[in-house]
Scaffold this active site. Structure first.
Site, PDB file in Angstrom:
ATOM      1  N   ARG A 153       0.867  -1.186   0.000  1.00 52.02           N
ATOM      2  CA  ARG A 153       0.000   0.000   0.000  1.00 52.02           C
ATOM      3  C   ARG A 153       0.897   1.227   0.000  1.00 52.02           C
ATOM      4  O   ARG A 153       1.566   1.498   0.995  1.00 52.02           O
ATOM      5  CB  ARG A 153      -0.850  -0.058   1.283  1.00 52.02           C
ATOM      6  CG  ARG A 153      -1.999   0.894   1.361  1.00 52.02           C
ATOM      7  CD  ARG A 153      -2.512   0.955   2.799  1.00 52.02           C
ATOM      8  NE  ARG A 153      -1.625   1.768   3.625  1.00 52.02           N
ATOM      9  CZ  ARG A 153      -1.425   1.590   4.927  1.00 52.02           C
ATOM     10  NH1 ARG A 153      -2.024   0.627   5.587  1.00 52.02           N
ATOM     11  NH2 ARG A 153      -0.604   2.381   5.597  1.00 52.02           N
ATOM     12  N   HIS A 183      -3.175   4.383   5.206  1.00 51.60           N
ATOM     13  CA  HIS A 183      -4.376   3.526   5.251  1.00 51.60           C
ATOM     14  C   HIS A 183      -5.581   4.231   4.628  1.00 51.60           C
ATOM     15  O   HIS A 183      -6.284   3.676   3.787  1.00 51.60           O
ATOM     16  CB  HIS A 183      -4.662   3.144   6.700  1.00 51.60           C
ATOM     17  CG  HIS A 183      -5.928   2.370   6.885  1.00 51.60           C
ATOM     18  ND1 HIS A 183      -6.084   1.086   6.418  1.00 51.60           N
ATOM     19  CD2 HIS A 183      -7.109   2.715   7.457  1.00 51.60           C
ATOM     20  CE1 HIS A 183      -7.315   0.670   6.705  1.00 51.60           C
ATOM     21  NE2 HIS A 183      -7.945   1.638   7.330  1.00 51.60           N
ATOM     22  N   TYR A 235       4.563   4.879  11.512  1.00 50.32           N
ATOM     23  CA  TYR A 235       4.831   3.453  11.727  1.00 50.32           C
ATOM     24  C   TYR A 235       5.620   2.786  10.610  1.00 50.32           C
ATOM     25  O   TYR A 235       5.847   1.582  10.656  1.00 50.32           O
ATOM     26  CB  TYR A 235       3.524   2.697  11.997  1.00 50.32           C
ATOM     27  CG  TYR A 235       2.460   2.873  10.919  1.00 50.32           C
ATOM     28  CD1 TYR A 235       2.478   2.104   9.767  1.00 50.32           C
ATOM     29  CD2 TYR A 235       1.440   3.814  11.059  1.00 50.32           C
ATOM     30  CE1 TYR A 235       1.512   2.266   8.784  1.00 50.32           C
ATOM     31  CE2 TYR A 235       0.473   3.988  10.093  1.00 50.32           C
ATOM     32  CZ  TYR A 235       0.505   3.210   8.950  1.00 50.32           C
ATOM     33  OH  TYR A 235      -0.436   3.366   7.982  1.00 50.32           O
TER      34      TYR A 235
END
Ligand SMILES: Cc1ncc(C[n+]2csc(CCOP(=O)(O)OP(=O)(O)O)c2C)c(N)n1
Ligand SMILES: [Mg+2]
Length: 388
Positions: free
Chosen positions: A282, A286, A295
């Site tokens: 990805r 998100h 992160y």
């Protein structure tokens, strides 16, 4: 010299007992290959042909390229619409174009798709109007298209619930003698959910024609795959249920289409479900509401930029002489027109009747629902009076 009985036995030549034939491996034919299937190198050159996964026809790959280009442009436009306040939220699938489009291209029009919130690009690649696709994410209504007509379930936000829905629908279709297949898109994180396991198990036991297509994009929001599962690969999760499984390089469009084509053929032939894990990434956070730099390292994202599925397919098709500068420019223009049209149409604010919230919840509304509806109606009427 003394010898022990064991030593004596070892020394004396004995007739060998005929070897008992090994029991057949019950997992034979179910386990995924140790390496993800790959047909194109990351630089777009073709690997040696293989018998198990023949290369899809070049016309299909050219169409795949076109839909991937339009899909990426759609995705960028949808992200921009969140910044303009025209869309409440958008989960991007940039970087996952080979999976988004490959899943749809492997199906017939009368097959079913069971998408998640991540699959807006896949649905537009299926030919659904992009405004209808974005209706859910704009917050207007639960689903903007007619699922029965488009043979596409509403996009699922509760993780993995679509695995169970697809198993039931596919079983029903085969029970009625039809050879339609259901393809489930699901993320890596969602394979930890109970519904994934229940759906796969049901489909396996009842030989429901479902392809479970796991897009392993390495993260479930901020949770990396290593914190999510101890399975050797996500494809291995099929074996425990008796479901043949495969893993594929999810950024190799040629391999994705080849593997899914075979998985769909398996399900259509009445052999039951098939599980495919695609290794992809990805590229964006998100959703637009997430900050991925908290992160994951920029270096990691950069490394995946070099494995761009679009560049890979374009290089390959140019090498095959089925794509040239003029065709690339024409497709890019198509994508621009598509995005401009979407932008224009999303600039009109839809009027939604707040009371429609209570429609279609039950065939017969419950007493509480009727009461709540009346309460909202009275509040709206009072507010309107105040404004007047
Ligand atoms: C049952 C349930 N639990 C938790 C959530 C919150 N949630 C939304 S997306 C997400 C991560 C899912 O990750 P993955 O399955 O890898 O899909 P991806 O978003 O990467 O496509 C979570 C935990 C949810 N929507 N549903
Ligand atoms: Mg994920």
């Amino acid at each position: 010299m003394t010898t022990t009985p064991q030593a004596a036995r070892r020394a004396s030549p004995r007739k060998r007992r005929p070897a008992t034939p090994a029991a057949p491996d019950p997992a034979a034919g179910l386990l995924p290959q140790t390496e993800p299937v790959r047909l194109l190198n990351p630089d777009g050159t073709l690997l040696p042909a293989r018998a198990d996964y023949p290369e899809p026809p070049v016309e299909a790959l050219r169409e795949m390229y076109r839909r991937m280009v339009v899909g990426r442009r759609f995705d960028a436009q949808a992200t921009a619409l969140t910044k303009q306040g025209r869309l409440a939220v958008y989960p991007s699938s940039r970087g996952q174009e080979a999976c988004q489009v490959g899943g749809v291209l492997a199906l017939r029009d009368d097959d079913w798709v069971f998408p998640t919130y991540r699959e807006s690009m896949a649905l537009t690649a299926r030919g659904i109007d992009p405004v209808e696709v974005l209706t859910l994410l704009r917050g207007d209504w639960h689903c903007g298209y007619d699922p029965a007509q488009r043979r596409t379930a509403p996009q699922c936000t509760p993780l993995a619930t679509q695995c169970v829905h697809a198993a039931g629908l596919a079983y029903g279709e085969s029970y009625q003698g039809r050879d339609t297949v259901a393809l489930v898109y699901i993320g890596d994180g969602a394979t930890s959910e109970g519904d994934f396991h229940e759906g796969v198990n049901f489909a396996a036991v009842f030989k429901a024609p479902v392809v479970y297509f796991v897009q392993n994009n390495r993260y479930a929001i901020s949770v990396p795959l290593s914190r999510q599962t101890a399975a050797p690969t996500l494809a291995h999760k099929g074996v425990g249920y008796g479901v043949p499984s495969e893993q594929v390089d999810g950024n190799d469009p040629v391999a994705v289409l080849a593997v899914l084509t075979r998985a769909v053929a398996h399900a259509r032939a009445g052999k039951g479900p098939f599980l495919v894990e695609a290794h992809t990434y990805r590229m964006e956070p998100h959703t637009n509401a997430d900050d991925a730099s908290r992160y994951r390292d920029a270096d990691e994202v950069e490394a995946w930029r070099d494995r761009d599925p679009l560049v890979r397919l374009e290089t390959y098709l140019r090498g095959r002489d089925v794509l040239d500068d003029a065709a690339v420019a024409e497709i890019a223009e198509q994508a621009e027109r598509y995005a401009a049209d979407l932008r224009e149409r999303m600039n009109t604010q839809p009027t939604v009747d707040p009371l429609s919230l209570f429609d279609h919840v039950y065939a017969e509304p419950t007493a509480q629902l009727v009461e709540q509806r009346e309460q909202v109606r009275a509040e709206l009427a009072a507010a309107a009076e105040e404004d007047a």
